[in-house]
Motif scaffolding. Sequence first.
Motif, short mmCIF file in Angstrom:
data_model
loop_
_atom_site.label_atom_id
_atom_site.label_comp_id
_atom_site.label_asym_id
_atom_site.label_seq_id
_atom_site.Cartn_x
_atom_site.Cartn_y
_atom_site.Cartn_z
N TRP A 1 0.60 1.74 -2.38
CA TRP A 1 -0.08 2.13 -1.15
C TRP A 1 -0.37 0.92 -0.27
CZ3 TRP A 1 0.83 6.74 0.07
CH2 TRP A 1 0.95 7.72 -0.91
N GLU A 2 -0.66 -0.22 -0.87
CA GLU A 2 -0.87 -1.43 -0.08
C GLU A 2 0.42 -1.83 0.63
OE1 GLU A 2 -1.91 -1.26 -3.26
OE2 GLU A 2 -4.08 -1.59 -3.20
N MET B 1 2.84 0.19 1.50
CA MET B 1 3.08 1.18 2.55
C MET B 1 2.21 0.88 3.78
SD MET B 1 5.49 3.11 1.64
CE MET B 1 5.37 4.36 2.88
N LEU B 2 0.98 0.45 3.55
CA LEU B 2 0.09 0.11 4.66
C LEU B 2 0.61 -1.11 5.42
CD1 LEU B 2 -2.59 0.65 6.15
CD2 LEU B 2 -3.67 -0.92 4.53
N LEU C 1 3.65 -0.03 7.44
CA LEU C 1 3.24 0.75 8.60
C LEU C 1 2.66 -0.14 9.69
CD1 LEU C 1 2.88 3.59 9.82
CD2 LEU C 1 0.61 3.61 8.78
N LEU C 2 1.84 -1.11 9.30
CA LEU C 2 1.29 -2.05 10.27
C LEU C 2 2.39 -2.90 10.91
CD1 LEU C 2 -2.00 -3.27 8.55
CD2 LEU C 2 -1.79 -1.87 10.60
#
Length: 106
Positions: free
Chosen positions: A7-8, A10-11, A14-15
């Motif tokens: 999830w990190e 993916m974040l 995305l950023l």
Amino acid sequence: MFDIGFWELMLIALLGLLVLGPERLPGALRAMQRGIGTVRSYTSKVQAELNHELRIKELHDHLQQAERLDMDKLPPELQRSVAELKAAASQVQRPYQKKTEDKPDE
């Protein structure tokens, strides 16, 4: 090394997509990959150089111990170090011997 989960990542992706946009993101990733590769190659070269210098220091210490002790009564580890140093010295002298043999007498 880094405790980053899915999830990190993916974040971060995305950023990166939002900040750089879809056009520049692949180029930025390639540049980052090249930079990481350069750093890795540099650190491996530094590590190899340090290992080489440590080995030279170890051989130098063994040579000093061998000079203090009688050459016939050396422990096996010191005998190997002395033999390695002699082999290295003969390899260094070999190119110079060939050059002097190739020169004609004047």
